[in-house]
Design a protein around this motif. Structure first.
Motif, mmCIF file in Angstrom:
data_model
loop_
_atom_site.group_PDB
_atom_site.id
_atom_site.type_symbol
_atom_site.label_atom_id
_atom_site.label_comp_id
_atom_site.label_asym_id
_atom_site.label_seq_id
_atom_site.Cartn_x
_atom_site.Cartn_y
_atom_site.Cartn_z
ATOM 1 N N MET A 1 0.844 -1.086 0.081
ATOM 2 C CA MET A 1 -0.017 0.066 0.002
ATOM 3 C C MET A 1 0.838 1.261 0.053
ATOM 4 S SD MET A 1 -3.109 -0.990 2.680
ATOM 5 C CE MET A 1 -2.107 -0.734 3.975
ATOM 6 N N SER A 2 0.767 2.009 -1.228
ATOM 7 C CA SER A 2 1.767 3.067 -0.936
ATOM 8 C C SER A 2 1.111 4.210 -0.609
ATOM 9 C CB SER A 2 2.193 3.292 -2.566
ATOM 10 O OG SER A 2 1.004 3.610 -3.344
ATOM 11 N N HIS A 3 -0.272 4.677 -0.602
ATOM 12 C CA HIS A 3 -0.697 5.801 -0.484
ATOM 13 C C HIS A 3 -1.697 5.792 0.780
ATOM 14 C CE1 HIS A 3 1.508 8.051 -3.320
ATOM 15 N NE2 HIS A 3 0.693 7.033 -4.735
ATOM 16 N N LYS A 4 -1.877 4.474 1.168
ATOM 17 C CA LYS A 4 -2.924 4.169 2.189
ATOM 18 C C LYS A 4 -2.421 3.529 3.066
ATOM 19 C CE LYS A 4 -6.792 5.140 -0.560
ATOM 20 N NZ LYS A 4 -7.867 6.042 -0.082
ATOM 21 N N THR A 5 -2.826 3.989 4.498
ATOM 22 C CA THR A 5 -2.254 3.604 5.502
ATOM 23 C C THR A 5 -3.138 2.147 6.098
ATOM 24 O OG1 THR A 5 -3.526 4.873 7.358
ATOM 25 C CG2 THR A 5 -1.069 5.603 6.300
ATOM 26 N N PHE A 6 -2.714 1.506 7.128
ATOM 27 C CA PHE A 6 -3.545 0.540 7.905
ATOM 28 C C PHE A 6 -4.701 0.908 8.253
ATOM 29 C CE2 PHE A 6 -4.718 -2.937 10.389
ATOM 30 C CZ PHE A 6 -5.118 -3.879 9.711
ATOM 31 N N THR A 7 -4.507 2.033 8.860
ATOM 32 C CA THR A 7 -5.798 2.778 9.486
ATOM 33 C C THR A 7 -7.055 2.646 8.551
ATOM 34 O OG1 THR A 7 -4.263 4.289 10.937
ATOM 35 C CG2 THR A 7 -6.613 4.816 10.485
ATOM 36 N N GLU A 8 -6.419 3.260 7.245
ATOM 37 C CA GLU A 8 -7.774 3.016 6.398
ATOM 38 C C GLU A 8 -8.337 1.680 6.092
ATOM 39 O OE1 GLU A 8 -6.933 6.751 3.170
ATOM 40 O OE2 GLU A 8 -5.013 5.625 3.876
ATOM 41 N N VAL A 9 -7.290 0.609 5.949
ATOM 42 C CA VAL A 9 -7.935 -0.712 5.835
ATOM 43 C C VAL A 9 -8.587 -0.962 7.170
ATOM 44 C CG1 VAL A 9 -7.342 -3.039 6.200
ATOM 45 C CG2 VAL A 9 -5.951 -1.467 4.649
ATOM 46 N N GLN A 10 -8.471 -0.489 8.172
ATOM 47 C CA GLN A 10 -9.111 -0.626 9.591
ATOM 48 C C GLN A 10 -10.499 -0.044 9.480
ATOM 49 O OE1 GLN A 10 -5.957 0.563 12.393
ATOM 50 N NE2 GLN A 10 -6.617 -1.331 13.449
ATOM 51 N N ALA B 1 -6.599 1.566 -3.013
ATOM 52 C CA ALA B 1 -5.165 1.051 -2.536
ATOM 53 C C ALA B 1 -5.570 0.020 -1.490
ATOM 54 C CB ALA B 1 -4.324 2.084 -2.557
ATOM 55 N N ALA B 2 -6.497 0.269 -0.343
ATOM 56 C CA ALA B 2 -6.633 -0.458 0.526
ATOM 57 C C ALA B 2 -7.146 -1.860 -0.046
ATOM 58 C CB ALA B 2 -7.401 0.258 1.420
ATOM 59 N N VAL B 3 -8.309 -1.784 -0.785
ATOM 60 C CA VAL B 3 -8.893 -3.059 -1.362
ATOM 61 C C VAL B 3 -7.859 -3.814 -2.043
ATOM 62 C CG1 VAL B 3 -10.593 -3.899 -2.981
ATOM 63 C CG2 VAL B 3 -11.175 -1.768 -1.415
ATOM 64 N N ARG B 4 -6.840 -3.113 -2.708
ATOM 65 C CA ARG B 4 -6.004 -4.012 -3.530
ATOM 66 C C ARG B 4 -5.136 -4.727 -2.743
ATOM 67 N NH1 ARG B 4 -5.392 0.810 -6.433
ATOM 68 N NH2 ARG B 4 -3.328 1.294 -5.892
ATOM 69 N N ALA C 1 -14.739 -4.555 2.134
ATOM 70 C CA ALA C 1 -13.858 -3.526 1.831
ATOM 71 C C ALA C 1 -14.441 -2.785 0.509
ATOM 72 C CB ALA C 1 -12.504 -3.770 1.798
ATOM 73 N N THR C 2 -14.609 -3.656 -0.514
ATOM 74 C CA THR C 2 -14.807 -2.988 -1.876
ATOM 75 C C THR C 2 -16.305 -2.303 -1.691
ATOM 76 O OG1 THR C 2 -13.607 -4.710 -2.790
ATOM 77 C CG2 THR C 2 -15.346 -3.320 -4.222
ATOM 78 N N GLN C 3 -17.184 -2.649 -0.996
ATOM 79 C CA GLN C 3 -18.451 -2.208 -0.803
ATOM 80 C C GLN C 3 -18.187 -0.635 -0.040
ATOM 81 O OE1 GLN C 3 -21.398 -4.215 1.487
ATOM 82 N NE2 GLN C 3 -22.984 -3.035 0.593
ATOM 83 N N ARG C 4 -17.520 -0.873 1.046
ATOM 84 C CA ARG C 4 -17.229 0.308 1.839
ATOM 85 C C ARG C 4 -16.568 1.217 1.054
ATOM 86 N NH1 ARG C 4 -16.991 0.112 7.527
ATOM 87 N NH2 ARG C 4 -16.958 2.467 7.174
ATOM 88 N N ALA C 5 -15.279 0.881 0.455
ATOM 89 C CA ALA C 5 -14.566 2.065 -0.404
ATOM 90 C C ALA C 5 -15.197 2.580 -1.463
ATOM 91 C CB ALA C 5 -13.333 1.203 -0.901
ATOM 92 N N GLY C 6 -16.298 2.069 -2.156
ATOM 93 C CA GLY C 6 -16.908 2.258 -3.372
ATOM 94 C C GLY C 6 -16.158 2.093 -4.742
ATOM 95 N N SER C 7 -15.163 1.395 -4.381
ATOM 96 C CA SER C 7 -14.076 1.031 -5.757
ATOM 97 C C SER C 7 -13.289 -0.272 -5.365
ATOM 98 C CB SER C 7 -13.228 2.208 -6.160
ATOM 99 O OG SER C 7 -12.429 1.781 -6.961
ATOM 100 N N SER D 1 -1.542 -9.116 10.059
ATOM 101 C CA SER D 1 -0.228 -9.708 9.845
ATOM 102 C C SER D 1 -0.233 -10.191 8.178
ATOM 103 C CB SER D 1 -0.293 -10.843 10.579
ATOM 104 O OG SER D 1 -0.177 -10.609 11.916
ATOM 105 N N SER D 2 -1.322 -9.987 7.559
ATOM 106 C CA SER D 2 -1.325 -10.690 6.166
ATOM 107 C C SER D 2 -1.279 -9.421 5.120
ATOM 108 C CB SER D 2 -2.476 -11.574 6.011
ATOM 109 O OG SER D 2 -2.413 -12.601 6.945
ATOM 110 N N VAL D 3 -1.488 -8.119 5.490
ATOM 111 C CA VAL D 3 -1.495 -7.243 4.692
ATOM 112 C C VAL D 3 -0.121 -6.818 4.408
ATOM 113 C CG1 VAL D 3 -2.215 -4.759 4.432
ATOM 114 C CG2 VAL D 3 -3.945 -6.394 4.897
ATOM 115 N N ASP D 4 0.228 -6.618 3.034
ATOM 116 C CA ASP D 4 1.721 -6.085 2.917
ATOM 117 C C ASP D 4 1.702 -4.678 2.714
ATOM 118 O OD1 ASP D 4 4.147 -6.136 1.935
ATOM 119 O OD2 ASP D 4 3.695 -5.997 -0.270
ATOM 120 N N LEU D 5 2.428 -4.227 3.948
ATOM 121 C CA LEU D 5 2.531 -2.586 4.298
ATOM 122 C C LEU D 5 3.949 -2.555 3.748
ATOM 123 C CD1 LEU D 5 1.318 -2.530 7.751
ATOM 124 C CD2 LEU D 5 -0.012 -1.657 5.848
#
Length: 71
Positions: free
Chosen positions: A1-10, A39-42, A29-35, A60-64
């Motif tokens: 995730m280059s422009h999103k932080t884990f806070t946004e995933v949360q 980046a967080a959904v990806r 996540a896709t439904q909540r993000a609308g897209s 632990s599984s998200v590549d930060l």
């Protein structure tokens, strides 16, 4: 995730009921993000196929990136 932080995933997953499998997490996540191109959904789509019991397991599984460490 280059422009999103884990806070946004949360934030995208804050009302998700665990345990949840990868497909349910990505769909939620896709439904909540609308897209699906958010980046967080990806980042969530890149997680291994598994059933996740809680947000800690997702974290632990998200590549930060090296500059994106969760608090």
């Amino acid at each position: 995730m280059s422009h999103k932080t884990f806070t946004e995933v949360q934030e995208l997953l804050e009302d998700l009921d665990f345990p949840a499998d990868k497909d349910a997490i990505v769909a939620h996540a896709t439904q909540r993000a609308g897209s699906a191109d958010d980046a967080a959904v990806r980042a969530l789509r890149a997680m291994p196929l598994a059933s996740y019991r809680n947000m800690s397991e997702v974290r632990s599984s998200v590549d930060l990136g090296p500059d994106e460490t969760p608090d």
